[in-house]
Every structure is written in structure tokens, then in C-alpha cells.
Design a protein around this motif. Structure first.
Motif, mmCIF file in Angstrom:
data_model
loop_
_atom_site.group_PDB
_atom_site.id
_atom_site.type_symbol
_atom_site.label_atom_id
_atom_site.label_comp_id
_atom_site.label_asym_id
_atom_site.label_seq_id
_atom_site.Cartn_x
_atom_site.Cartn_y
_atom_site.Cartn_z
ATOM 1 N N HIS A 70 -15.279 -1.913 -8.065
ATOM 2 C CA HIS A 70 -14.708 -1.473 -8.989
ATOM 3 C C HIS A 70 -14.506 -0.063 -9.404
ATOM 4 C CE1 HIS A 70 -12.507 -5.167 -10.517
ATOM 5 N NE2 HIS A 70 -12.365 -4.473 -11.853
ATOM 6 N N GLU A 71 -15.281 0.683 -8.926
ATOM 7 C CA GLU A 71 -15.558 2.099 -9.026
ATOM 8 C C GLU A 71 -14.299 2.748 -8.109
ATOM 9 O OE1 GLU A 71 -19.423 3.439 -8.095
ATOM 10 O OE2 GLU A 71 -20.140 1.715 -8.869
ATOM 11 N N ARG A 72 -14.100 2.213 -6.744
ATOM 12 C CA ARG A 72 -12.911 2.655 -6.092
ATOM 13 C C ARG A 72 -11.714 2.014 -6.601
ATOM 14 N NH1 ARG A 72 -17.125 1.685 -1.945
ATOM 15 N NH2 ARG A 72 -16.428 -0.509 -1.752
ATOM 16 N N TYR A 73 -11.651 1.123 -7.201
ATOM 17 C CA TYR A 73 -10.581 0.268 -7.686
ATOM 18 C C TYR A 73 -9.804 1.325 -8.839
ATOM 19 C CZ TYR A 73 -7.617 -2.686 -10.622
ATOM 20 O OH TYR A 73 -6.605 -3.025 -11.639
ATOM 21 N N PHE A 74 -10.782 1.680 -9.701
ATOM 22 C CA PHE A 74 -10.423 2.532 -10.961
ATOM 23 C C PHE A 74 -10.109 3.785 -10.681
ATOM 24 C CE2 PHE A 74 -12.745 -0.485 -14.156
ATOM 25 C CZ PHE A 74 -11.609 -0.350 -15.171
ATOM 26 N N GLU A 75 -10.744 4.281 -9.632
ATOM 27 C CA GLU A 75 -10.529 5.906 -9.133
ATOM 28 C C GLU A 75 -8.947 5.790 -8.798
ATOM 29 O OE1 GLU A 75 -13.372 6.314 -6.287
ATOM 30 O OE2 GLU A 75 -14.795 7.357 -7.543
ATOM 31 N N GLN A 76 -8.428 4.794 -7.857
ATOM 32 C CA GLN A 76 -7.193 4.553 -7.348
ATOM 33 C C GLN A 76 -6.267 4.254 -8.099
ATOM 34 O OE1 GLN A 76 -7.643 2.495 -3.510
ATOM 35 N NE2 GLN A 76 -9.317 3.598 -3.157
ATOM 36 N N LEU A 77 -6.585 3.349 -9.299
ATOM 37 C CA LEU A 77 -5.776 2.759 -10.331
ATOM 38 C C LEU A 77 -5.282 4.146 -11.318
ATOM 39 C CD1 LEU A 77 -4.132 0.606 -11.764
ATOM 40 C CD2 LEU A 77 -6.387 0.391 -13.166
ATOM 41 N N MET A 78 -6.355 5.069 -11.658
ATOM 42 C CA MET A 78 -5.980 6.223 -12.285
ATOM 43 C C MET A 78 -5.033 7.053 -11.742
ATOM 44 S SD MET A 78 -7.479 5.573 -15.119
ATOM 45 C CE MET A 78 -8.111 7.012 -16.082
ATOM 46 N N GLU A 79 -5.082 7.202 -10.288
ATOM 47 C CA GLU A 79 -4.043 8.186 -9.638
ATOM 48 C C GLU A 79 -2.632 7.445 -9.872
ATOM 49 O OE1 GLU A 79 -5.427 8.329 -5.496
ATOM 50 O OE2 GLU A 79 -7.254 9.285 -5.918
ATOM 51 N N ILE A 80 -2.677 6.102 -9.877
ATOM 52 C CA ILE A 80 -1.297 5.653 -10.005
ATOM 53 C C ILE A 80 -0.770 5.909 -11.373
ATOM 54 C CG2 ILE A 80 -0.154 3.332 -10.191
ATOM 55 C CD1 ILE A 80 -2.047 2.348 -7.842
ATOM 56 N N ALA A 106 2.603 -0.897 -6.422
ATOM 57 C CA ALA A 106 1.326 -0.279 -5.953
ATOM 58 C C ALA A 106 0.151 -0.782 -6.446
ATOM 59 C CB ALA A 106 1.436 1.505 -6.396
ATOM 60 N N VAL A 107 0.466 -1.102 -7.898
ATOM 61 C CA VAL A 107 -0.829 -1.786 -8.395
ATOM 62 C C VAL A 107 -1.092 -3.038 -7.959
ATOM 63 C CG1 VAL A 107 -1.740 -2.941 -10.579
ATOM 64 C CG2 VAL A 107 -0.359 -0.713 -10.764
ATOM 65 N N ALA A 108 -0.133 -3.965 -7.597
ATOM 66 C CA ALA A 108 -0.268 -5.065 -7.044
ATOM 67 C C ALA A 108 -1.167 -4.794 -5.583
ATOM 68 C CB ALA A 108 0.855 -5.924 -6.785
ATOM 69 N N ARG A 109 -0.715 -4.059 -4.829
ATOM 70 C CA ARG A 109 -1.290 -3.857 -3.362
ATOM 71 C C ARG A 109 -2.850 -3.231 -3.547
ATOM 72 N NH1 ARG A 109 3.688 -2.008 -3.051
ATOM 73 N NH2 ARG A 109 3.214 0.263 -3.272
ATOM 74 N N LEU A 110 -2.995 -2.477 -4.551
ATOM 75 C CA LEU A 110 -4.367 -2.018 -4.799
ATOM 76 C C LEU A 110 -5.233 -3.126 -5.172
ATOM 77 C CD1 LEU A 110 -6.333 0.435 -5.379
ATOM 78 C CD2 LEU A 110 -5.498 0.458 -7.514
ATOM 79 N N ARG A 111 -4.736 -4.114 -6.022
ATOM 80 C CA ARG A 111 -5.667 -5.245 -6.595
ATOM 81 C C ARG A 111 -5.943 -6.182 -5.628
ATOM 82 N NH1 ARG A 111 -3.839 -6.611 -12.864
ATOM 83 N NH2 ARG A 111 -5.059 -4.894 -13.667
ATOM 84 N N GLU A 112 -5.043 -6.448 -4.685
ATOM 85 C CA GLU A 112 -5.369 -7.414 -3.565
ATOM 86 C C GLU A 112 -6.321 -6.765 -2.552
ATOM 87 O OE1 GLU A 112 -4.632 -10.500 -2.714
ATOM 88 O OE2 GLU A 112 -3.590 -10.478 -4.802
ATOM 89 N N ARG A 113 -6.788 -5.592 -2.671
ATOM 90 C CA ARG A 113 -7.771 -4.868 -1.698
ATOM 91 C C ARG A 113 -9.147 -4.998 -2.529
ATOM 92 N NH1 ARG A 113 -3.921 -0.689 -0.814
ATOM 93 N NH2 ARG A 113 -5.186 0.767 -2.409
ATOM 94 N N TYR A 114 -8.994 -5.295 -3.637
ATOM 95 C CA TYR A 114 -10.175 -5.094 -4.500
ATOM 96 C C TYR A 114 -10.391 -6.468 -5.308
ATOM 97 C CZ TYR A 114 -10.669 -0.292 -3.258
ATOM 98 O OH TYR A 114 -10.503 0.739 -2.733
ATOM 99 N N ASP A 115 -10.299 -7.523 -4.838
ATOM 100 C CA ASP A 115 -10.627 -8.857 -5.399
ATOM 101 C C ASP A 115 -9.927 -9.028 -6.904
ATOM 102 O OD1 ASP A 115 -11.808 -11.696 -5.588
ATOM 103 O OD2 ASP A 115 -13.522 -10.818 -6.429
ATOM 104 N N VAL A 116 -8.929 -8.540 -7.080
ATOM 105 C CA VAL A 116 -8.197 -8.510 -8.314
ATOM 106 C C VAL A 116 -7.042 -9.330 -8.059
ATOM 107 C CG1 VAL A 116 -7.283 -7.484 -10.485
ATOM 108 C CG2 VAL A 116 -9.224 -6.551 -8.986
ATOM 109 N N HIS A 117 -6.923 -10.789 -8.156
ATOM 110 C CA HIS A 117 -5.555 -11.565 -8.043
ATOM 111 C C HIS A 117 -4.856 -11.925 -9.087
ATOM 112 C CE1 HIS A 117 -7.634 -12.078 -4.197
ATOM 113 N NE2 HIS A 117 -8.805 -12.248 -4.802
ATOM 114 N N GLN A 118 -3.978 -11.067 -9.241
ATOM 115 C CA GLN A 118 -2.960 -10.975 -10.214
ATOM 116 C C GLN A 118 -2.067 -12.446 -10.474
ATOM 117 O OE1 GLN A 118 -3.335 -7.832 -11.775
ATOM 118 N NE2 GLN A 118 -2.350 -8.741 -13.476
ATOM 119 N N LEU A 119 -2.412 -12.660 -11.674
ATOM 120 C CA LEU A 119 -1.657 -13.994 -12.350
ATOM 121 C C LEU A 119 -0.413 -13.340 -13.204
ATOM 122 C CD1 LEU A 119 -4.715 -15.956 -13.285
ATOM 123 C CD2 LEU A 119 -3.317 -16.025 -11.269
#
Length: 180
Positions: free
Chosen positions: A131-141, A152-165
Motif C-alpha cells: 500500500h505504500e507503493r500504491y499510495f505513491e502512485q495514486l497520489m501521482e494520478i 489509470a486508477v483501475a490498472r493501478l489497483r489491480e497491481r496492488y490487490d485492490v479489486h474494485q467493485l
């Protein structure tokens, strides 16, 4: 690491955009158990319902109010979680300062700030450091200046075990910067 870590108020590694702020307080460099962040949630922000297959999370509201969801609904709908109900009749709740939410792996959950003021929460995620890497990249978006790019958010989430509903949404309050 064999020494304790003291992180004074305002300290930690900060990521700040026009409306979002995340401060890493304890990272995978310090702990094998969990990453800990302080997060400012702006008015109009909805993280969207999602689920983690591996990770567990803890949310503690420090200031303000957030709407929380943490259950499997009778029926998942793709557009929004605010009307979801559990088989036992549970509904999303409004949580104020001092409220704590623990989410085990596999439990759908979400939070949103539906007030006109920022909310501040302590957020813990295990295992670190994903989640550290996830937050760093999410803040860039968020800081791209082009609004929230949902693809971009959906692609990022799939890489970090965040499965969007349901989708992440950010509808900035009138007169504030940012937007979707």
C-alpha cells in the motif's frame, strides 16, 4: 530494526496534492506487520467499494466524519455502495472521530467523505509495503492536473490487490480545486 520509532506530529514522508494528503508514519522499512498512514480525505471523495484478497486494513477516524461500508451485500451493484444492505440488514454507517473499522481479507469495504469539511484518519494496512507503493502512485494520478483518470486508477489497483467493485469518485466541493 531493533529500536523503537517515534514519529512526532507533522513528521513522516508526506505526499500532498491540491486536495489530498497522505503521510507515511510507519512503513515496511520499520515493520513486518503493517504500514501506517495519516490520510486527509477531502470533501466529495469516495474511494469506491473494493476488496483485498490478501490484505487487511484498519481505519481510525481522527477528525471529521466518514461514511463506511464493511460487509458483503445481498447484491453488489456496480454504480454505488451507499444503498447496499447485508443479509443481516446492515447498512453503511456515518462514523465520527474515535470510530474504528477493521476489515479482514475478502470483506468488501469503502469510505467516503460526504461532508463539506476534510476528514482525517489513521489508516493501517497489512502486509507492508504494497500500500505504500500504491499510495505513491495514486497520489501521482491525483496530482496530474487532469482530474481522476478512472482507467489509470483501475490498472493501478489491480497491481496492488485492490479489486474494485464500484468506481473511485472525487467530486470536489464547489469552489475547491480538483475534480473528476
Amino acid at each position: 530494526m531493533t529500536e523503537a520509532l517515534i514519529v512526532p506530529p507533522g513528521a513522516g514522508r508526506r505526499f500532498v496534492t491540491r486536495a489530498h494528503e497522505v503521510t507515511f508514519k510507519v512503513t515496511g522499512e520499520h515493520s513486518r506487520a503493517a504500514s501506517t498512514f495519516e490520510v486527509v480525505v477531502p470533501p466529495g471523495f469516495d474511494v469506491g467499494a473494493h476488496v483485498h484478497r490478501r490484505g487487511e486494513e484498519l481505519f481510525y477516524v481522527l477528525e471529521g466524519e466518514l461514511d463506511f461500508l464493511a460487509f458483503e451485500p445481498r447484491r453488489r451493484t456496480a454504480e454505488g455502495w451507499r444503498d447496499w444492505r447485508s443479509a443481516a440488514g446492515d447498512r453503511p454507517v456515518r462514523a465520527g472521530a474515535g470510530s474504528c473499522l477493521f476489515v479482514p481479507p475478502g470483506c468488501p469495504h469503502a469510505f467516503a467523505n460526504r461532508t463539506d469539511r476534510p476528514a482525517r484518519m489513521l489508516f493501517q494496512q497489512s502486509p507492508p509495503p504494497d500500500h505504500e507503493r500504491y499510495f505513491e502512485q495514486l497520489m501521482e494520478i491525483f496530482d496530474s492536473g487532469r482530474g481522476v483518470d478512472s482507467g489509470a486508477v483501475a490498472r493501478l489497483r489491480e497491481r496492488y490487490d485492490v479489486h474494485q467493485l464500484t468506481p473511485l469518485r472525487y467530486e470536489a466541493a464547489a469552489g475547491s480545486e480538483g475534480g473528476a
